[in-house]
Design an enzyme around this catalytic site. Structure first.
Site, PDB file in Angstrom:
ATOM      1  N   HIS A  77       0.806  -1.210   0.296  1.00 42.73           N
ATOM      2  CA  HIS A  77       0.059  -0.138  -0.102  1.00 42.73           C
ATOM      3  C   HIS A  77       0.590   1.522  -0.141  1.00 42.73           C
ATOM      4  O   HIS A  77       2.208   0.855  -0.091  1.00 42.73           O
ATOM      5  CB  HIS A  77      -0.788   0.335   1.266  1.00 42.73           C
ATOM      6  CG  HIS A  77      -0.021   0.116   2.283  1.00 42.73           C
ATOM      7  ND1 HIS A  77       0.573  -0.556   2.889  1.00 42.73           N
ATOM      8  CD2 HIS A  77      -0.414   0.947   3.563  1.00 42.73           C
ATOM      9  CE1 HIS A  77       0.695  -0.609   4.562  1.00 42.73           C
ATOM     10  NE2 HIS A  77       0.933   0.182   4.382  1.00 42.73           N
TER      11      HIS A  77
ATOM     12  N   HIS B  85       4.356  -5.496  10.344  1.00 43.09           N
ATOM     13  CA  HIS B  85       4.574  -4.356  11.946  1.00 43.09           C
ATOM     14  C   HIS B  85       4.610  -5.295  12.627  1.00 43.09           C
ATOM     15  O   HIS B  85       4.269  -6.013  12.580  1.00 43.09           O
ATOM     16  CB  HIS B  85       3.451  -2.898  12.131  1.00 43.09           C
ATOM     17  CG  HIS B  85       3.657  -2.004  10.955  1.00 43.09           C
ATOM     18  ND1 HIS B  85       4.420  -0.574  11.277  1.00 43.09           N
ATOM     19  CD2 HIS B  85       3.023  -1.873  10.357  1.00 43.09           C
ATOM     20  CE1 HIS B  85       4.626  -0.153   9.902  1.00 43.09           C
ATOM     21  NE2 HIS B  85       3.233  -0.657   9.994  1.00 43.09           N
TER      22      HIS B  85
ATOM     23  N   ASP C 111       5.786   4.925   5.168  1.00 39.88           N
ATOM     24  CA  ASP C 111       6.380   3.519   6.260  1.00 39.88           C
ATOM     25  C   ASP C 111       6.150   2.347   5.258  1.00 39.88           C
ATOM     26  O   ASP C 111       7.263   1.241   5.861  1.00 39.88           O
ATOM     27  CB  ASP C 111       6.027   3.247   7.891  1.00 39.88           C
ATOM     28  CG  ASP C 111       4.605   2.799   7.221  1.00 39.88           C
ATOM     29  OD1 ASP C 111       3.751   3.338   7.007  1.00 39.88           O
ATOM     30  OD2 ASP C 111       4.851   1.964   8.517  1.00 39.88           O
ATOM     31  N   HIS C 112       6.319   2.119   4.228  1.00 36.94           N
ATOM     32  CA  HIS C 112       5.638   1.103   3.899  1.00 36.94           C
ATOM     33  C   HIS C 112       6.701   1.437   2.122  1.00 36.94           C
ATOM     34  O   HIS C 112       7.540   0.203   0.856  1.00 36.94           O
ATOM     35  CB  HIS C 112       4.743   0.559   3.002  1.00 36.94           C
ATOM     36  CG  HIS C 112       4.655  -0.328   4.591  1.00 36.94           C
ATOM     37  ND1 HIS C 112       3.906  -1.573   5.053  1.00 36.94           N
ATOM     38  CD2 HIS C 112       3.609   0.571   5.317  1.00 36.94           C
ATOM     39  CE1 HIS C 112       3.982  -1.903   5.774  1.00 36.94           C
ATOM     40  NE2 HIS C 112       3.431  -0.343   6.590  1.00 36.94           N
TER      41      HIS C 112
ATOM     42  N   HIS D 289      -7.366  -0.628   5.573  1.00 35.88           N
ATOM     43  CA  HIS D 289      -6.212   0.450   5.612  1.00 35.88           C
ATOM     44  C   HIS D 289      -6.375   1.071   5.171  1.00 35.88           C
ATOM     45  O   HIS D 289      -6.018   2.401   5.477  1.00 35.88           O
ATOM     46  CB  HIS D 289      -5.330  -0.890   6.684  1.00 35.88           C
ATOM     47  CG  HIS D 289      -3.956   0.373   7.133  1.00 35.88           C
ATOM     48  ND1 HIS D 289      -3.943   0.433   7.725  1.00 35.88           N
ATOM     49  CD2 HIS D 289      -2.547   0.634   5.987  1.00 35.88           C
ATOM     50  CE1 HIS D 289      -2.455   1.709   8.128  1.00 35.88           C
ATOM     51  NE2 HIS D 289      -1.993   1.140   6.767  1.00 35.88           N
TER      52      HIS D 289
ATOM     53  N   ASP E 137      -0.442  -3.937   6.421  1.00 34.62           N
ATOM     54  CA  ASP E 137      -1.490  -3.756   7.584  1.00 34.62           C
ATOM     55  C   ASP E 137      -2.282  -3.531   7.717  1.00 34.62           C
ATOM     56  O   ASP E 137      -3.734  -3.469   8.491  1.00 34.62           O
ATOM     57  CB  ASP E 137      -1.330  -2.029   7.293  1.00 34.62           C
ATOM     58  CG  ASP E 137       0.439  -1.335   7.102  1.00 34.62           C
ATOM     59  OD1 ASP E 137       1.493  -2.048   7.383  1.00 34.62           O
ATOM     60  OD2 ASP E 137       0.665  -0.036   7.438  1.00 34.62           O
TER      61      ASP E 137
ATOM     62  N   HIS F  97       1.575   4.523   2.186  1.00 38.87           N
ATOM     63  CA  HIS F  97       1.909   4.595   3.390  1.00 38.87           C
ATOM     64  C   HIS F  97       3.342   4.938   3.484  1.00 38.87           C
ATOM     65  O   HIS F  97       4.345   3.534   2.612  1.00 38.87           O
ATOM     66  CB  HIS F  97       1.497   4.221   4.586  1.00 38.87           C
ATOM     67  CG  HIS F  97      -0.145   4.451   4.722  1.00 38.87           C
ATOM     68  ND1 HIS F  97      -0.915   3.874   5.938  1.00 38.87           N
ATOM     69  CD2 HIS F  97      -0.690   5.245   4.203  1.00 38.87           C
ATOM     70  CE1 HIS F  97      -1.582   3.989   5.879  1.00 38.87           C
ATOM     71  NE2 HIS F  97      -1.952   5.501   4.946  1.00 38.87           N
TER      72      HIS F  97
END
Length: 178
Positions: free
Chosen positions: A57, A172, A61-62, A115, A134, A59
């Site tokens: 996805h 995570h 942090d990915h 998400h 996520d 975001h």
């Protein structure tokens, strides 16, 4: 076909990148790109070269390591068609109708919105592995940022329907918090 070698790489404060290496041809895949430096160190330690990068996805942090990993390794970056405008550096977009493979293995794309609206998971049926990003964690599920509870539940039901022998890898480390 030999069994994939799997390495779980901690990144940032609580993210994971998962590396999959196919011994028979040397192909190496990363699931998500939270931190290029951590992923590069893990690859260097193992003597692997990144050939593919699958993104779950949009975001940051990915995705924040995509550009650096692509520049160093020339890897093919695959990600969700529903979020292609929000992810820089994609070479290929996929959804549930897309035929996808890695190192001669079939990979099924599972749309798991909730998400984020275009969130996807990657399922390797022959290896009994799923990478949930996520959507699903140990003892919990992801926060609903863009979708709704119905979409999140529909995605989780797809994951629940996988064989009980499937190993689940999430994006995570939330075990203690959950």
């Amino acid at each position: 076909m030999q069994k994939l070698t799997i390495a779980l790489i901690p990144c940032l404060s609580d993210n994971y990148c998962v590396l999959l290496h196919a011994p028979e041809d040397g192909a190496t895949l990363a699931i998500d790109a939270p931190d290029a430096a951590a992923i590069e160190r893990a690859l260097d330690e193992r003597g692997w070269k990144l050939s593919d990068l699958f993104i779950t996805h949009h975001h940051t942090d990915h995705t924040q390591g995509i550009a650096a990993l692509k520049a160093r390794y020339g890897c093919t970056v695959t990600g969700p068609a529903g979020e292609s405008e929000r992810i820089q550096g994609l070479d290929k977009t996929v959804d549930e109708s897309t035929a996808l493979a890695f190192a001669g293995r079939t990979v099924q794309v599972l749309e798991t919105p909730g998400h984020t609206l275009g969130h996807i998971a990657y399922y390797f049926p022959a290896d009994e592995l799923v990478f949930t990003g996520d959507t699903l964690f140990a003892m919990g599920c992801g926060r609903i940022f863009e979708g709704d509870a119905e979409g999140m539940w529909a995605g989780i039901q797809k994951l629940i329907a996988l064989p009980a022998t499937t190993s689940i890898y999430c994006g995570h480390e939330y075990t203690a918090a959950n």
